[in-house]
Design a protein around this motif. Structure first.
Motif, PDB file in Angstrom:
ATOM      1  N   ARG A 196      21.352  21.866 -15.659  1.00 16.12           N
ATOM      2  CA  ARG A 196      22.628  21.904 -14.941  1.00 16.12           C
ATOM      3  C   ARG A 196      23.194  23.314 -14.981  1.00 16.12           C
ATOM      4  NH1 ARG A 196      24.981  17.428 -18.218  1.00 16.12           N
ATOM      5  NH2 ARG A 196      26.607  18.951 -18.700  1.00 16.12           N
ATOM      6  N   ALA A 197      23.995  23.632 -13.975  1.00 18.23           N
ATOM      7  CA  ALA A 197      24.592  24.965 -13.905  1.00 18.23           C
ATOM      8  C   ALA A 197      25.504  25.226 -15.096  1.00 18.23           C
ATOM      9  CB  ALA A 197      25.357  25.118 -12.591  1.00 18.23           C
ATOM     10  N   ASP A 198      26.315  24.222 -15.498  1.00 21.65           N
ATOM     11  CA  ASP A 198      27.260  24.451 -16.589  1.00 21.65           C
ATOM     12  C   ASP A 198      26.557  24.618 -17.933  1.00 21.65           C
ATOM     13  OD1 ASP A 198      26.583  21.681 -16.525  1.00 21.65           O
ATOM     14  OD2 ASP A 198      28.303  21.234 -17.794  1.00 21.65           O
ATOM     15  N   LYS A 199      25.281  24.213 -18.000  1.00 20.51           N
ATOM     16  CA  LYS A 199      24.504  24.391 -19.225  1.00 20.51           C
ATOM     17  C   LYS A 199      23.650  25.652 -19.179  1.00 20.51           C
ATOM     18  CE  LYS A 199      23.080  20.597 -21.303  1.00 20.51           C
ATOM     19  NZ  LYS A 199      22.420  19.300 -21.604  1.00 20.51           N
ATOM     20  N   GLY A 200      23.967  26.527 -18.226  1.00 20.74           N
ATOM     21  CA  GLY A 200      23.320  27.832 -18.184  1.00 20.74           C
ATOM     22  C   GLY A 200      21.874  27.810 -17.748  1.00 20.74           C
ATOM     23  N   PHE A 201      21.507  26.846 -16.883  1.00 18.33           N
ATOM     24  CA  PHE A 201      20.103  26.753 -16.496  1.00 18.33           C
ATOM     25  C   PHE A 201      19.639  28.012 -15.759  1.00 18.33           C
ATOM     26  CE2 PHE A 201      16.519  25.264 -13.860  1.00 18.33           C
ATOM     27  CZ  PHE A 201      15.694  24.810 -14.876  1.00 18.33           C
ATOM     28  N   GLY A 230      20.202  11.048 -11.665  1.00 19.35           N
ATOM     29  CA  GLY A 230      18.994  11.557 -11.040  1.00 19.35           C
ATOM     30  C   GLY A 230      19.237  12.668 -10.041  1.00 19.35           C
ATOM     31  N   ARG A 231      20.353  13.380 -10.171  1.00 12.53           N
ATOM     32  CA  ARG A 231      20.708  14.418  -9.210  1.00 12.53           C
ATOM     33  C   ARG A 231      20.738  15.793  -9.877  1.00 12.53           C
ATOM     34  NH1 ARG A 231      26.481  12.550  -7.468  1.00 12.53           N
ATOM     35  NH2 ARG A 231      26.598  12.803  -9.723  1.00 12.53           N
ATOM     36  N   TYR A 232      20.640  16.841  -9.035  1.00 18.19           N
ATOM     37  CA  TYR A 232      20.829  18.222  -9.463  1.00 18.19           C
ATOM     38  C   TYR A 232      21.967  18.832  -8.654  1.00 18.19           C
ATOM     39  CZ  TYR A 232      16.115  17.857 -11.491  1.00 18.19           C
ATOM     40  OH  TYR A 232      15.016  17.476 -12.217  1.00 18.19           O
TER      41      TYR A 232
END
Length: 373
Positions: A196-201, A230-232
Motif C-alpha cells: 500500500r502507498a501509506d506503507k511506503g511500498f 483484494g484491491r490496490y
C-alpha cells in the motif's frame, strides 16, 4: 442477522458483540488484533460480526462465534443497523478498530444516553480538526458512558480533551497464532504485509531498483498482497509494474497469500523494512512491527511513526529521517553488519509486549461488563 441475545453456550456470561466489518481473512491488522485480544481473555465469549466473504478457518470455536454479514459497499449503513439491533439487548458492544463514524453511528442508533458498561471503542487513529473536536465534545456530552481506548497517548489526550470521562491507553499487541520462528543469522531484507502507498511500498520499489543498479548482493523478500478487499491503490498499481520490471537476482516477490506458518517464517533472520508514512502512522500501529519483534527481526523505519518510537526506546533497529532509497540501503547495511546485536535487542523488545499485560485495561472493563449484564 437472526441471532438472539443472551448467554454464550456453556457460559453464564453474555456474548461480547465484536463489530469488525472489514475483517475478511486471518492475515492483516484486524485479524492479528482480535487474535491478541482473544489470547489475553480466553475466558470471555466473543461473537464476531465480519465481512460476509470472510475466510477464517478454525476461528469458529466455542469462545468465538462468527457472523459474516457485512457487504463492502454497504458496511457503514449495515453497521448502523447492527448497532440499533444490539444496543437494546444489554450485551457489551466492542469495536476494536473504531473510527469517528462508529462514535456517531452508535450515538444515532442509541437516540439517548447509553448505560454504563455497554459500549467499548478502541481507536488506532483519530484525526481532530477544530470542527471535529467540536463534534467530539457534543458526543461526549451526549454519551458520557462510552468507554474509549487509544493506542497512543496522543489519541487518549484528544478524547479526554473532548470531554469523554472514561479513556484509557491500550498498547495494540497483536498476537500471532503461532510461536515465532527466530534466526540469529541474517537471511534477507523483508517488506511484509499488504502493498500500500501509506506503507511506503513505492520506497521499497525504489530500494530494489537501487540495489539492482548498484550491484548489491543483499537478498530481499517483498510481499505484494492486496488489501483486505483484494484491491490496490492507484499508486501501488504503478509501483507493482515497476517492480515487475526490475531484474535483481536477490529479489523474491511473494504474490500469493501466505498461511500463518509461512508468514511467520518470513521474519526469521530478517531485517524488517517499515518506511511507513509518518502522517498516517504517527499514532497508528502495525501488526508487522510486533511480528518482527517477536521473531527477533530488527526494524528500519521512519522518524515520526509509532514504530520509530518503539525502536528508539528499545534499540531494536534503526530510525531514518527520510525513506529515500540511499538512506534505506545504508541503514540496511548497518543492520546486517551488526545483526546479532540488533537481533538480541529485537527479541528483548518483543518480550516486553505480552498480550495479557497490554490488553489488561480493556479486558478488565469487558469482564466487568459481562459480570453486570
Amino acid at each position: 442477522m437472526t441471532d438472539k441475545p443472551g448467554a454464550a453456550p456453556g457460559r453464564n456470561a453474555p456474548w461480547i458483540e465484536v463489530v469488525e466489518p472489514t475483517l475478511v481473512s486471518e492475515a492483516g491488522h484486524c485479524a492479528a488484533l482480535f487474535a491478541g485480544l482473544r489470547a489475553a481473555a480466553p475466558d470471555l465469549a466473543f461473537r464476531l460480526w465480519i465481512d460476509r466473504r470472510a475466510q477464517l478457518a478454525g476461528w469458529n470455536a466455542q469462545s468465538t462465534a462468527l457472523r459474516p454479514v457485512f457487504h463492502r459497499r454497504w458496511r457503514k449503513f449495515e453497521a448502523w443497523l447492527l448497532y440499533r439491533r444490539l444496543l437494546p439487548t444489554g450485551a457489551p458492544i466492542l469495536v476494536p478498530t473504531a473510527s469517528y463514524f462508529d462514535l456517531r453511528a452508535l450515538d444515532l442508533a442509541a437516540r439517548s444516553p447509553v448505560p454504563a458498561r455497554r459500549v467499548f471503542l478502541y481507536f488506532h487513529k483519530l484525526r481532530a480538526s477544530v470542527r471535529r473536536m467540536r463534534a467530539l465534545e457534543d458526543l461526549a456530552r451526549r454519551q458520557p458512558a462510552f468507554e474509549l481506548f487509544g493506542t497512543s497517548e496522543e489519541i487518549v489526550q484528544r478524547l479526554r480533551a473532548a470531554g469523554f470521562p472514561q479513556v484509557q491507553r491500550v498498547l495494540p499487541v497483536l498476537a500471532g497464532a503461532l510461536a515465532p520462528v527466530t534466526e540469529a543469522a541474517f537471511r534477507h531484507l523483508l517488506s511484509a504485509g499488504a502493498a500500500r502507498a501509506d506503507k511506503g511500498f513505492s520506497k521499497i520499489v525504489d530500494l530494489v531498483e537501487l540495489m539492482a543498479s548498484t550491484g548489491s548482493s543483499l537478498p530481499i523478500a517483498v510481499q505484494t498482497s492486496a488489501d483486505h478487499y483484494g484491491r490496490y491503490d492507484e499508486r501501488t498499481v504503478s509501483d507493482l509494474a515497476r517492480l515487475r520490471g526490475v531484474r535483481y537476482p536477490g529479489l523474491s516477490v511473494l504474490h500469493d497469500t501466505l498461511d500463518a506458518a509461512q508468514y511467520s517464517r518470513l521474519f526469521a533472520g530478517a531485517v524488517c523494512l517499515q518506511p511507513y508514512d509518518p502522517a498516517e502512522y504517527a499514532d497508528k500501529m502495525s501488526a508487522v512491527t510486533f511480528d518482527a519483534l517477536r521473531a527477533g527481526a530488527p526494524i528500519i523505519t521512519l522518524a515520526g511513526t509509532t514504530m520509530a518510537r518503539i525502536v528508539e526506546q528499545t534499540g531494536a533497529g534503526i530510525v531514518i529521517a527520510t525513506g529515500g532509497a540511499q538512506d534505506l540501503l545504508r541503514a540496511a547495511g548497518e543492520a546486517v553488519a551488526q545483526y546479532p546485536r540488533f537481533h538480541g535487542k529485537a527479541l528483548a523488545a518483543g518480550a516486553q509486549y505480552q498480550p495479557q499485560a497490554s490488553w489488561a485495561p480493556l479486558v478488565e472493563r469487558l469482564r466487568a461488563a459481562c459480570a453486570s449484564a
